[in-house]
Design a protein around this motif. Sequence first.
Motif, short mmCIF file in Angstrom:
data_model
loop_
_atom_site.label_atom_id
_atom_site.label_comp_id
_atom_site.label_asym_id
_atom_site.label_seq_id
_atom_site.Cartn_x
_atom_site.Cartn_y
_atom_site.Cartn_z
N ARG A 113 0.83 -1.19 0.00
CA ARG A 113 0.00 0.00 0.00
C ARG A 113 0.87 1.25 0.00
NH1 ARG A 113 -0.13 2.16 5.04
NH2 ARG A 113 -2.20 3.09 4.85
N MET A 115 1.95 4.84 1.62
CA MET A 115 1.94 5.43 2.96
C MET A 115 0.81 6.45 3.06
SD MET A 115 4.59 4.13 4.69
CE MET A 115 5.43 5.21 5.84
N GLU A 116 0.31 6.67 4.27
CA GLU A 116 -0.76 7.64 4.49
C GLU A 116 -0.38 8.99 3.92
OE1 GLU A 116 -3.19 4.87 6.42
OE2 GLU A 116 -1.05 5.09 6.30
N ASP A 145 4.56 1.45 1.59
CA ASP A 145 4.68 1.15 3.02
C ASP A 145 5.41 -0.18 3.22
OD1 ASP A 145 4.35 0.72 5.72
OD2 ASP A 145 2.21 1.17 5.74
N LYS A 208 -10.33 5.99 14.31
CA LYS A 208 -9.08 6.68 13.99
C LYS A 208 -8.16 6.73 15.20
CE LYS A 208 -10.68 9.81 10.32
NZ LYS A 208 -12.11 9.59 10.26
N PRO A 214 3.80 6.65 10.41
CA PRO A 214 2.70 5.76 9.97
C PRO A 214 3.12 4.32 9.77
CG PRO A 214 3.45 7.08 8.12
CD PRO A 214 4.21 7.58 9.32
N GLY A 217 -0.28 1.06 9.20
CA GLY A 217 -1.29 1.09 8.14
C GLY A 217 -1.86 -0.27 7.79
N TYR A 218 -1.00 -1.30 7.70
CA TYR A 218 -1.49 -2.64 7.36
C TYR A 218 -2.31 -3.22 8.50
CZ TYR A 218 1.82 -2.54 3.45
OH TYR A 218 2.49 -2.20 2.31
N ARG A 221 -5.64 -1.51 8.39
CA ARG A 221 -6.45 -2.02 7.27
C ARG A 221 -7.04 -3.39 7.59
NH1 ARG A 221 -3.56 -2.97 1.56
NH2 ARG A 221 -2.77 -4.78 2.68
N LYS A 226 -8.14 3.38 11.10
CA LYS A 226 -7.48 4.38 10.27
C LYS A 226 -6.45 5.10 11.10
CE LYS A 226 -6.85 7.27 6.81
NZ LYS A 226 -6.23 6.83 5.52
N GLN A 227 -5.19 5.06 10.66
CA GLN A 227 -4.15 5.78 11.38
C GLN A 227 -4.00 7.20 10.81
OE1 GLN A 227 -0.19 4.12 11.06
NE2 GLN A 227 -0.18 4.17 8.84
#
Length: 308
Positions: A113, A115-116, A145, A208, A214, A217-218, A221, A226-227
């Motif tokens: 994915r 990164m945020e 990521d 959140k 970050p 994230g995985y 998900r 949600k970070q």
Amino acid sequence: MRQAKLWVLILLIFLLFPEGKAWAQKTLVFVSILPQKYFVHKIGGDLVDVQVMVMPGASPATYEPRPKQMVMLRQARAYFAIGVPFERVWLKKFAGLNPKLLIVHTDAGIEKRHMEQIEGILNSVSDNHQEHRVEHHHDRTGMKDPHIWLSPRLVKIQAENIFKGLVAVDPIHSAEYKRNFNRFCKSIEELEKKIKEILEPSKLNSRKFMVFHPSWGYFARDFGLKQVPIEVEGREPGVRVLQKLVQLAKREGIKVVFVQKQFSAKSAQVIAKAVGGQVVSLDPLAYDWEDNLLRVAKVLRRGLGTGD
């Protein structure tokens, strides 16, 4: 008589171990980060000697191997890469140092994915064009990521790649590796179930959570979270960005800001103080991977939960 018995014993050893490998000798392998050591031990058991390249407290983004590690690499049978930044430079050097070294890309088969993107998050708070110009550059980098070891689902893929790598360098023990691999996959599935129960949506006030870097994230998900990252391109945010993050935290009811020891906690402390919350340390690089993810889930539950 004793000498004759000794020669019989030596002959039996050579018959049982045709390659001259005694039972006490372990297969030397290297991994990049500490959680991988946990994975390889789960599959390889006592048959492997696992050395970690990135030492505790160091960053996988900027690590440089120590001379002693480079010497040991000459004797290693396999290197289990995972896709962290320092490998881009060093994997070729490792291969040149030891031409017989099998490099196993444990991230093979995983679609990573992005990164945020802090730009999209802060757009909901303010439309200041000048400030977003920095974040838009972050968006253009398309940075993938690398933190795939924090997703139980993706660790099952990594485990299969590790299993295949161990069999490739030590085929005589393939049956044992297979048994351990199957057992590890079952424990991962049990871990997923426990975390889903802990982070049941009905038990949370918010989905959140705020982090400096970050890394999660995985994990987020996998479990419907949600970070919200604080850093901007790996750096502490400026005053204006920090103000927007405080606004966002207040609006979303975020009371806990998560940090890790590899990065500064300064801005996290500012945000936590402004919202009457707290800073909590999480370690994405902890060795005991299963216990660590359970702890993370429980900490998130306390930070986001309804109190039930």
